[in-house]
Design a protein around this motif. Structure first.
Motif, PDB file in Angstrom:
ATOM      1  N   HIS A 122       0.753  -1.271  -0.075  1.00  0.00           N
ATOM      2  CA  HIS A 122      -0.044  -0.055   0.106  1.00  0.00           C
ATOM      3  C   HIS A 122       0.855   1.242  -0.070  1.00  0.00           C
ATOM      4  N   ASN A 123       2.222   1.348   0.676  1.00  0.00           N
ATOM      5  CA  ASN A 123       2.916   2.471   0.725  1.00  0.00           C
ATOM      6  C   ASN A 123       3.598   2.730  -0.612  1.00  0.00           C
ATOM      7  N   ILE A 124       4.048   1.613  -1.362  1.00  0.00           N
ATOM      8  CA  ILE A 124       4.704   1.543  -2.714  1.00  0.00           C
ATOM      9  C   ILE A 124       3.455   2.331  -3.622  1.00  0.00           C
ATOM     10  N   LEU A 125       2.311   1.700  -3.610  1.00  0.00           N
ATOM     11  CA  LEU A 125       1.100   2.128  -4.399  1.00  0.00           C
ATOM     12  C   LEU A 125       0.825   3.691  -4.196  1.00  0.00           C
ATOM     13  N   ASP A 126       0.875   4.314  -2.948  1.00  0.00           N
ATOM     14  CA  ASP A 126       0.775   5.613  -2.331  1.00  0.00           C
ATOM     15  C   ASP A 126       1.696   6.377  -2.934  1.00  0.00           C
ATOM     16  N   ASN A 127       3.087   6.074  -2.865  1.00  0.00           N
ATOM     17  CA  ASN A 127       4.186   6.662  -3.602  1.00  0.00           C
ATOM     18  C   ASN A 127       3.747   6.788  -5.185  1.00  0.00           C
ATOM     19  N   CYS A 128       3.848   5.764  -5.863  1.00  0.00           N
ATOM     20  CA  CYS A 128       3.562   5.918  -7.149  1.00  0.00           C
ATOM     21  C   CYS A 128       2.339   6.840  -7.725  1.00  0.00           C
ATOM     22  N   ARG A 129       1.240   6.711  -6.930  1.00  0.00           N
ATOM     23  CA  ARG A 129       0.287   7.757  -7.233  1.00  0.00           C
ATOM     24  C   ARG A 129       0.620   9.194  -7.028  1.00  0.00           C
ATOM     25  N   GLN A 130       1.538   9.279  -5.814  1.00  0.00           N
ATOM     26  CA  GLN A 130       1.821  10.680  -5.624  1.00  0.00           C
ATOM     27  C   GLN A 130       3.086  11.226  -6.624  1.00  0.00           C
ATOM     28  N   LYS A 131       3.883  10.433  -6.917  1.00  0.00           N
ATOM     29  CA  LYS A 131       4.928  10.783  -7.660  1.00  0.00           C
ATOM     30  C   LYS A 131       5.049   9.783  -9.208  1.00  0.00           C
ATOM     31  N   PRO A 132       3.880   9.876  -9.860  1.00  0.00           N
ATOM     32  CA  PRO A 132       4.095   8.944 -11.155  1.00  0.00           C
ATOM     33  C   PRO A 132       4.892   9.190 -12.084  1.00  0.00           C
ATOM     34  N   GLN A 133       5.682  10.147 -12.036  1.00  0.00           N
ATOM     35  CA  GLN A 133       6.885  10.704 -12.916  1.00  0.00           C
ATOM     36  C   GLN A 133       8.330   9.889 -12.757  1.00  0.00           C
ATOM     37  N   GLU A 134       8.051   9.404 -11.271  1.00  0.00           N
ATOM     38  CA  GLU A 134       9.471   8.579 -10.806  1.00  0.00           C
ATOM     39  C   GLU A 134       9.437   7.018 -11.504  1.00  0.00           C
ATOM     40  N   ASN A 135      10.780   6.681 -11.658  1.00  0.00           N
ATOM     41  CA  ASN A 135      11.095   5.362 -11.867  1.00  0.00           C
ATOM     42  C   ASN A 135      11.084   4.540 -10.755  1.00  0.00           C
ATOM     43  N   ILE A 136      10.462   3.379 -10.840  1.00  0.00           N
ATOM     44  CA  ILE A 136      10.490   2.134  -9.544  1.00  0.00           C
ATOM     45  C   ILE A 136      11.062   0.979  -9.999  1.00  0.00           C
TER      46      ILE A 136
END
Ligand SMILES: Cc1cc2nc3c(=O)[nH]c(=O)nc-3n(C[C@H](O)[C@H](O)[C@H](O)COP(=O)(O)OP(=O)(O)OC[C@H]3O[C@@H](n4cnc5c(N)ncnc54)[C@H](O)[C@@H]3O)c2cc1C
Length: 370
Positions: A135-149
């Motif tokens: 859930h943390n990872i998904l939240d981060n991705c939603r907040q910063k969709p421009q970043e690579n993961i």
């Protein structure tokens, strides 16, 4: 009145308690101790990760099940069993006496040989820890969709591969797929080594197709915050590291004088009673049935629910428990994240959309019981 204490609300206990609700055991008080109120159903967990199911659809509500089966539910973590005094000790300090005991606490990925695993990796089990990280990872991705993961998944068995495919599916719903890198790192020379060659080949090709990187013959020995290191000193960078290595048992079992196998799993007879104590049962991942080597899989934990209930009933009536013979051939349905699944049966393996619908039907039917 006798007291039957259940440790762990795993798959076998869930089925056995459902049977108690339908056909109550007489003259017995049942107590269930579990460390969480909602226990996950492994078959649907990858589907939850991919975003196809809700928490409610994939978790068994033990409070509800306890009410139906007239069981007292205690939310606590068991840390010891005293087989001389017939008591169970919980992390809260509570001591619970028993006449009969049944253990279904599952297993966790082995991290004993990997430095830094405890600090920097997320094991696939316990599931609440995995889901919190997810859930943390998904939240981060939603907040910063421009970043690579980049995700590193250590372990190329069915669990690791299924997790990788389903994680990828959800991530590419949120961010551009070019920004998502998933690495699977496997100690052996092929993935899904516990299954047949066709199944291994199907998943190998799928990973290539979905641009998931596969590192074979690579044993990870150290995990650091932003990289993992192999025995050959190869460094693989990543933002998050997940452990889906071989199953390992709870270390606290070593303190008890229960019969254990070489790896520390509880050794039971085919009546599901421990070799050491006739009044103690063990099932699911945590149990190894003597002379019946089988993989640690949810399918066996589910199948053991019915014989477990029958043997509780017999033992409570001072009758002889009946042997259970685990099947050697069993159907595995492994989701590929894109609403398809691979069915594996003996030497047969087949990928199709139909098997996803079939798997979904079986899983939903299983959960409807609760
Ligand atoms: C990503 C992934 C996908 C998987 N997919 C599949 C699949 O599709 N099919 C399949 O057959 N298998 C699958 N498996 C394997 C499957 O998860 C396990 O084999 C199965 O969950 C074992 O069931 P169990 O009843 O032994 O224990 P569990 O389902 O693990 O339940 C144990 C319960 O006991 C509780 N508990 C643990 N320790 C304590 C304690 N000390 N005190 C109190 N409570 C405790 C836990 O919180 C949990 O609720 C998968 C595993 C992973 C990691």
């Amino acid at each position: 009145m006798q007291k039957l204490v259940l440790i762990g609300g795993g798959h076998s206990h869930a089925i056995a308690l459902k049977m108690c609700a339908d056909n109550p055991l007489k003259n017995v008080k049942i107590v269930l101790i579990n460390d969480v109120e909602k226990t996950p159903y492994s078959g649907m967990l990858p589907g939850y990760i991919a975003g196809y199911y809700t928490i409610e659809q994939t978790h068994i509500d033990l409070q509800k099940l306890a009410k139906k089966s007239q069981t007292k539910l205690i939310i606590d973590q068991v840390i010891d069993i005293n087989t001389t005094q017939n008591t169970v000790t919980c992390s809260s300090g509570k001591i619970i006496p028993y006449d009969f005991l049944s253990i279904d606490i599952g297993s966790t990925p082995d991290k004993s040989n990997i430095k830094g695993a405890k600090e920097y990796a997320t094991p696939a089990k316990p599931v609440p820890t995995l889901l919190e990280k997810w859930h943390n990872i998904l939240d981060n991705c939603r907040q910063k969709p421009q970043e690579n993961i980049t995700l590193n998944i250590i372990g190329g068995g069915a669990g690791g591969v299924e997790l990788a495919l389903n994680m990828r599916q959800q991530l590419i719903n949120i961010i551009d797929q070019e920004k998502v890198t998933i690495n699977i790192i496997n100690r052996g020379s092929k993935i899904l080594s516990q299954h047949n060659q066709t199944a291994s080949n199907i998943f190998h090709n799928l990973l290539i197709d979905k641009k998931i990187n596969l590192y074979l013959n690579t044993e990870i020995v150290q995990i650091l915050p932003h990289k993992i290191i192999s025995a050959q000193s190869k460094e693989i960078r990543g933002n998050y590291h997940f452990l889906v290595t071989n199953s390992s048992p709870a270390p606290w079992l070593q303190k008890t004088n229960l019969s254990l196998d070489k790896k520390g799993f509880i050794l039971v007879k085919n009546t599901l009673q421990t070799l050491s104590h006739d009044n103690i049962f063990a099932t699911g991942d945590i149990a190894t049935i003597q002379n019946y080597p089988r993989p640690k899989a949810g399918v066996f934990a589910v199948k053991q629910g019915k014989p477990l209930y029958n043997n509780w009933r017999l033992l409570l009536k001072y009758q002889k428990p009946q042997p259970y013979h685990p099947q050697s051939l069993y159907l595995s349905l492994i989701g590929t994240g894109d609403k398809k699944a691979v069915a594996i049966w003996g030497d047969f393996a087949w990928l199709s959309r139909f098997f996803w619908f079939f798997k979904n039907y079986i899983d939903q039917k299983f959960m409807q019981q609760f």
